[in-house]
Motif scaffolding. Sequence first.
Motif, mmCIF file in Angstrom:
data_model
loop_
_atom_site.group_PDB
_atom_site.id
_atom_site.type_symbol
_atom_site.label_atom_id
_atom_site.label_comp_id
_atom_site.label_asym_id
_atom_site.label_seq_id
_atom_site.Cartn_x
_atom_site.Cartn_y
_atom_site.Cartn_z
ATOM 1 N N LEU A 30 0.820 -1.206 0.000
ATOM 2 C CA LEU A 30 0.000 0.000 0.000
ATOM 3 C C LEU A 30 0.858 1.262 0.000
ATOM 4 N N VAL A 31 1.979 1.233 0.738
ATOM 5 C CA VAL A 31 2.813 2.421 0.852
ATOM 6 C C VAL A 31 3.412 2.813 -0.496
ATOM 7 N N THR A 32 4.013 1.863 -1.197
ATOM 8 C CA THR A 32 4.684 2.188 -2.449
ATOM 9 C C THR A 32 3.728 2.752 -3.501
ATOM 10 N N PRO A 33 2.587 2.090 -3.786
ATOM 11 C CA PRO A 33 1.672 2.703 -4.759
ATOM 12 C C PRO A 33 1.095 4.031 -4.282
ATOM 13 N N ALA A 34 0.900 4.183 -2.957
ATOM 14 C CA ALA A 34 0.396 5.460 -2.443
ATOM 15 C C ALA A 34 1.392 6.577 -2.724
ATOM 16 N N ALA A 40 2.928 -3.576 -13.417
ATOM 17 C CA ALA A 40 3.230 -4.802 -12.671
ATOM 18 C C ALA A 40 2.426 -4.858 -11.374
ATOM 19 N N TYR A 41 2.274 -3.709 -10.712
ATOM 20 C CA TYR A 41 1.477 -3.653 -9.490
ATOM 21 C C TYR A 41 0.038 -4.037 -9.762
ATOM 22 N N VAL A 56 -4.120 -10.268 -9.186
ATOM 23 C CA VAL A 56 -4.127 -11.739 -9.148
ATOM 24 C C VAL A 56 -4.165 -12.251 -7.710
ATOM 25 N N VAL A 57 -3.271 -11.714 -6.860
ATOM 26 C CA VAL A 57 -3.234 -12.168 -5.471
ATOM 27 C C VAL A 57 -4.528 -11.813 -4.747
ATOM 28 N N ALA A 99 -6.507 1.230 -8.022
ATOM 29 C CA ALA A 99 -5.998 2.579 -7.769
ATOM 30 C C ALA A 99 -4.781 2.889 -8.635
ATOM 31 N N VAL A 100 -3.843 1.958 -8.683
ATOM 32 C CA VAL A 100 -2.647 2.177 -9.496
ATOM 33 C C VAL A 100 -3.011 2.221 -10.975
ATOM 34 N N GLY A 101 -3.974 1.389 -11.379
ATOM 35 C CA GLY A 101 -4.433 1.413 -12.770
ATOM 36 C C GLY A 101 -5.053 2.753 -13.147
ATOM 37 N N LEU A 102 -5.880 3.301 -12.248
ATOM 38 C CA LEU A 102 -6.492 4.607 -12.500
ATOM 39 C C LEU A 102 -5.431 5.695 -12.623
ATOM 40 N N ARG A 103 -4.426 5.619 -11.741
ATOM 41 C CA ARG A 103 -3.369 6.630 -11.799
ATOM 42 C C ARG A 103 -2.624 6.569 -13.122
ATOM 43 N N GLN A 104 -2.346 5.349 -13.596
ATOM 44 C CA GLN A 104 -1.600 5.210 -14.846
ATOM 45 C C GLN A 104 -2.402 5.770 -16.020
ATOM 46 N N VAL A 105 -3.703 5.478 -16.028
ATOM 47 C CA VAL A 105 -4.563 6.006 -17.091
ATOM 48 C C VAL A 105 -4.664 7.520 -16.999
ATOM 49 N N GLY A 106 -4.793 8.025 -15.749
ATOM 50 C CA GLY A 106 -4.878 9.466 -15.561
ATOM 51 C C GLY A 106 -3.621 10.185 -16.016
ATOM 52 N N THR A 107 -2.456 9.592 -15.748
ATOM 53 C CA THR A 107 -1.192 10.196 -16.171
ATOM 54 C C THR A 107 -1.055 10.185 -17.689
ATOM 55 N N ALA A 108 -1.474 9.078 -18.297
ATOM 56 C CA ALA A 108 -1.346 8.952 -19.747
ATOM 57 C C ALA A 108 -2.306 9.872 -20.497
#
Length: 332
Positions: free
Chosen positions: A30-34, A109-110, A116-117, A278-287
């Motif tokens: 949680l810390v790293t993606p945050a 990767a996140y 999956v997990v 959350a990480v997926g949304l951030r990646q799309v938002g950045t792109a």
Amino acid sequence: MSVALLAMFVGFGAVIGVLFGFFGMGGSFLVTPALLVMGYPTRVAVGSGLAFVFGTSVIGALRHRSLGQVDYKLAALMTLSVTAGIEVGKNSVLALEALGLADAVVSVAYVGLLGVVGAFVVYDSWVSGSGDESDDADDADDEKADGLFTGIHLPPMVSLTGGPTVSVWVIFAVGLVVGVLAGFLGVGGGFLLMPAMMYGFGVPAAVAVGTDILQITVSGGVGSFLYAQSGGVDLSIVVPLLAGSALGARLGSAATKLVDEDGIKGYFGLMLLGGAVAVGLRQVGTATGIDFLNTASFVLIVGSALFVSGAIALQSVRAMRTRDGGAAVSTR
């Protein structure tokens, strides 16, 4: 650092501390993606996440050691292989960073790994809670208890706590894969090592937790040291997170005596899925340049942690009331 940001890190650390004390996992997933969502460089997010893992794991390792829930042979073998893997993962991040691809690759990767997990944990919780006591379910439980890799006989073999015998080469291979992921994603590997020990090696859950935390203490320390050498650890982030987690971990540990862990595994899986989204949304938002998606990403990842820690606290209170009510009735 502003007072508001400092208070936020302390509060976030406390929430993750509750989760660590209850689930026996460091919380860097949680810390790293945050930190990535907040805009910190990938190297700082990954390195600071590993440093946080090291700090939160020390107390937990000592507690499980006192309970006799640590397999030192397994911890030593996993530590050697995971440490080697972390170095490979770290060099991969630095190479991608030089190409300007680190943020995108780590984020993708996140999304995949947490998704999956998380899906597996939710499914396992659903199956466990179904109450199916058929012969097929019993057979499945026996198979899971044996471990997926216990049938591989490549000498030398090592006997682990709880009865299973596993090839040293298999342990090294699993540890190496987990280590690469830990160094690449900035996670201590707890949410990967525990399933590997329980489902792969057939180690009892309590021993898997204790051994996992001991290994995370070593690998997290090595990983954070390696990143610190390249300026990847920000103490202004790590210190307030650790201050909050010190209290939260005690509350989470106390909750394990009150709450049925099987009943809340589903929440934990949903939290992992929330982190993936959350990480997926951030990646799309950045792109795409849509700032709203970046904001929604941060709210979702923090909200997932708050939701699960709140569920733990609520069920703990209910358990205490039920226990106290039963005690009052018995005295009449």
